[in-house]
Design a protein around this motif. Structure first.
Motif, short mmCIF file in Angstrom:
data_model
loop_
_atom_site.label_atom_id
_atom_site.label_comp_id
_atom_site.label_asym_id
_atom_site.label_seq_id
_atom_site.Cartn_x
_atom_site.Cartn_y
_atom_site.Cartn_z
N MET A 1 0.85 -1.20 0.00
CA MET A 1 0.00 0.00 0.00
C MET A 1 0.89 1.25 0.00
SD MET A 1 -3.02 1.03 2.67
CE MET A 1 -3.97 2.52 2.46
N THR A 2 0.57 2.22 -0.83
CA THR A 2 1.37 3.43 -0.93
C THR A 2 1.18 4.32 0.28
OG1 THR A 2 1.19 3.39 -3.32
CG2 THR A 2 1.86 5.46 -2.33
N ASP A 3 2.29 4.81 0.81
CA ASP A 3 2.24 5.73 1.95
C ASP A 3 1.99 7.14 1.42
OD1 ASP A 3 2.65 7.24 4.23
OD2 ASP A 3 4.20 5.91 4.98
N ILE A 4 0.89 7.75 1.80
CA ILE A 4 0.53 9.06 1.26
C ILE A 4 0.69 10.18 2.29
CG2 ILE A 4 -1.05 8.11 -0.46
CD1 ILE A 4 -3.37 8.88 1.40
N ARG A 5 1.38 9.90 3.39
CA ARG A 5 1.60 10.94 4.38
C ARG A 5 2.51 12.03 3.81
NH1 ARG A 5 3.87 7.51 9.29
NH2 ARG A 5 4.74 6.34 7.52
N SER A 6 2.28 13.24 4.24
CA SER A 6 3.12 14.36 3.81
C SER A 6 4.25 14.58 4.81
CB SER A 6 2.28 15.64 3.69
OG SER A 6 1.33 15.51 2.67
N GLY A 7 5.32 15.18 4.32
CA GLY A 7 6.44 15.53 5.19
C GLY A 7 6.28 16.93 5.75
N TYR A 8 7.37 17.55 6.02
CA TYR A 8 7.44 18.82 6.74
C TYR A 8 7.29 20.00 5.78
CZ TYR A 8 9.92 22.41 9.55
OH TYR A 8 10.29 23.54 10.23
N ARG A 9 6.35 20.90 6.05
CA ARG A 9 6.23 22.13 5.29
C ARG A 9 7.07 23.19 6.01
NH1 ARG A 9 3.49 24.71 1.32
NH2 ARG A 9 3.18 26.95 1.57
N VAL A 10 8.15 23.62 5.37
CA VAL A 10 9.10 24.52 6.00
C VAL A 10 8.55 25.95 5.96
CG1 VAL A 10 11.47 25.36 6.00
CG2 VAL A 10 10.96 23.02 5.25
N PRO A 11 8.44 26.60 7.10
CA PRO A 11 7.89 27.97 7.10
C PRO A 11 8.87 28.96 6.50
CG PRO A 11 8.64 27.37 9.30
CD PRO A 11 8.77 26.13 8.47
N ALA A 12 8.31 30.04 5.96
CA ALA A 12 9.15 31.11 5.41
C ALA A 12 9.92 31.78 6.54
CB ALA A 12 8.29 32.13 4.70
N PRO A 13 11.18 32.12 6.32
CA PRO A 13 11.93 32.84 7.35
C PRO A 13 11.38 34.25 7.51
CG PRO A 13 13.19 32.75 5.32
CD PRO A 13 11.98 31.90 5.09
N SER A 14 11.53 34.79 8.71
CA SER A 14 11.11 36.17 8.95
C SER A 14 12.19 37.12 8.47
CB SER A 14 10.84 36.39 10.43
OG SER A 14 12.07 36.35 11.15
N ALA A 15 11.85 38.39 8.34
CA ALA A 15 12.83 39.41 7.95
C ALA A 15 13.97 39.47 8.96
CB ALA A 15 12.15 40.76 7.82
N ALA A 16 13.66 39.22 10.23
CA ALA A 16 14.69 39.28 11.27
C ALA A 16 15.69 38.13 11.15
CB ALA A 16 14.03 39.25 12.65
N ASP A 17 15.30 37.06 10.45
CA ASP A 17 16.18 35.90 10.31
C ASP A 17 17.16 36.05 9.15
OD1 ASP A 17 14.96 34.53 12.42
OD2 ASP A 17 13.43 33.70 11.09
N ARG A 18 16.99 37.05 8.34
CA ARG A 18 17.83 37.22 7.16
C ARG A 18 19.31 37.25 7.55
NH1 ARG A 18 17.57 39.56 1.88
NH2 ARG A 18 19.57 40.51 1.31
N PHE A 19 20.12 36.54 6.79
CA PHE A 19 21.57 36.54 7.00
C PHE A 19 22.22 37.38 5.91
CE2 PHE A 19 25.81 34.78 6.12
CZ PHE A 19 26.40 34.92 7.37
N ASP A 20 22.96 38.38 6.32
CA ASP A 20 23.64 39.26 5.36
C ASP A 20 25.12 38.91 5.31
OD1 ASP A 20 21.39 40.84 4.63
OD2 ASP A 20 21.56 41.89 6.56
N TRP A 21 25.63 38.69 4.13
CA TRP A 21 27.05 38.42 3.95
C TRP A 21 27.85 39.67 4.32
CZ3 TRP A 21 27.81 33.48 3.55
CH2 TRP A 21 26.87 32.67 2.92
N PRO A 22 29.05 39.52 4.85
CA PRO A 22 29.87 40.69 5.18
C PRO A 22 30.11 41.57 3.95
CG PRO A 22 30.83 38.69 6.11
CD PRO A 22 29.71 38.25 5.22
N ALA A 23 30.36 42.84 4.19
CA ALA A 23 30.51 43.80 3.09
C ALA A 23 31.60 43.41 2.12
CB ALA A 23 30.77 45.19 3.67
N ASP A 24 32.67 42.77 2.64
CA ASP A 24 33.78 42.41 1.75
C ASP A 24 33.63 41.02 1.13
OD1 ASP A 24 34.12 40.91 4.02
OD2 ASP A 24 36.23 41.43 4.34
N PHE A 25 32.48 40.38 1.34
CA PHE A 25 32.26 39.04 0.80
C PHE A 25 32.06 39.10 -0.71
CE2 PHE A 25 29.71 35.14 0.09
CZ PHE A 25 30.50 34.21 0.74
N GLY A 26 31.36 40.13 -1.17
CA GLY A 26 31.07 40.25 -2.60
C GLY A 26 30.06 39.21 -3.04
#
Length: 347
Positions: free
Chosen positions: A1-26
């Motif tokens: 029998m086929t397993d039809i369960r769904s996995g994890y729906r990943v929530p969108a990150p918040s604006a506060a979670d944004r990761f900014d690369w250092p200025a010299d990263f380019g």
């Protein structure tokens, strides 16, 4: 029998979670290699598929990247790290001083085997948390023993994360995860849904300990500003996505030579760079470096096309001024000290 369960729906990150690369990263790019066993892609996953013969071709592929000064990050799984010949090959590759080892967990070939071998259970994040921990610990410890230092970058096999994944990674000292494939959903296969995830990096896990760098997905074509929403809507009409792609209206492109046409990939690179994406995340599967192990490289002609794809992509990145980034660059950008080898022994 086929397993039809769904996995994890990943929530969108918040604006506060944004990761900014250092200025010299380019603007930079990474090359992550899903370094894994060979198996029949047309069949269900098997615990008996543990061959690593394609790794014999990896030094020649690595040399092509090394000649261009491009680090490679090898995300190794259990069949690889328990194969002495594969570990020896990777040790020689690491002598370039810039390439690195990370972790990739394929639960169906990673002990302990306390679960049924089903499609649902092929996504690690669907397993009971104690079993996830046990599998991760066995793999993490084997990699640490084999390469003399703990891995800091993780990717779940089949992108199979769950609600507990980032906590488990943070507790084991990981700095980066790259399990999320921007804009993709595997819900129809019992896997996670990344529909709410874009290409920009963000902090996740307890206290933001993990930096997520999604596997880059770019929409190209005259209607590309419609993005994932339009692409999903088009997908609800039979054969419409193919028609939109042929007409140059809308295509979805991942940064990989596997099943992504070269012309589309080059346009995706131009779009990503033009949009200011700080890090372009490329990937491929290690068995693709030799003919006959993946559906993407079936013969010598496919392998030649694989190398032409990379030559053209790296040429374009160079012309656009997008520099490669290795593990040391990523760790520095996230404020982590470099990881030094403590000991080195084949498991």
């Amino acid at each position: 029998m086929t397993d039809i369960r769904s996995g994890y729906r990943v929530p969108a990150p918040s604006a506060a979670d944004r990761f900014d690369w250092p200025a010299d990263f380019g603007q930079r790019f990474t090359v992550f290699v899903d370094t894994e066993e060979e198996f029949d892609w047309s069949q269900p996953v098997s615990r008996n598929a543990r061959g690593t013969e394609a790794m014999r071709a990896m030094p020649a592929t690595h040399a092509r990247f090394a000649d261009r000064g491009v680090p490679m990050t090898f995300l190794v799984d259990h069949p690889i790290v328990t194969c002495p010949h594969s570990v020896d090959i990777l040790h020689r590759i690491l002598e370039d001083g810039v390439s690195a080892i990370g972790t990739q967990l394929h639960p169906w070939v990673n002990p302990p085997f306390d679960e049924d071998n089903t499609q649902y259970n092929s996504f690690t994040g669907n397993l009971p948390t104690p079993l996830q921990e046990a599998k991760l610990d066995i793999l993490h410890d084997a990699i640490t023993r084999a390469f003399g230092r703990p891995p800091k970058i993780y990717r779940a096999g089949r992108y199979g994360i769950g609600p507990e994944t980032m906590r488990l990674l943070a507790e084991r000292g990981y700095a980066y995860d790259s399990s999320m494939r921007a804009g993709y959903s595997y819900a129809g296969e019992c896997g996670p849904d990344f529909s709410a995830i874009g290409n920009d990096p963000f902090r996740t896990g307890p206290g933001g300990a993990i930096v997520e760098i999604p596997y880059t997905t770019v929409h190209i074509g005259r209607l590309r500003r419609g993005g994932a929403g339009l692409f999903d809507a088009v997908g609800r009409v039979p054969r419409a996505r193919g028609a939109f792609s042929r007409l140059g209206l809308l295509s979805r492109v991942s940064l990989t030579p596997e099943d992504m046409p070269l012309a589309a990939a080059l346009e995706a690179i131009r779009v990503a760079v033009g949009d200011g994406l700080g890090l372009l995340n490329f990937a491929f599967h290690s068995p693709s470096v030799a003919p006959g192990y993946t559906p993407y490289v079936r013969d010598a002609a496919d392998l030649a096309a694989f190398h032409r794809w990379w030559d053209a992509a790296l040429d374009l990145l160079d012309r656009l001024g997008v520099r490669p980034a290795g593990e040391a660059d990523l760790l520095s950008a996230a404020g982590h000290p470099p990881v030094l080898a403590e000991r080195s022994a084949t498991p």
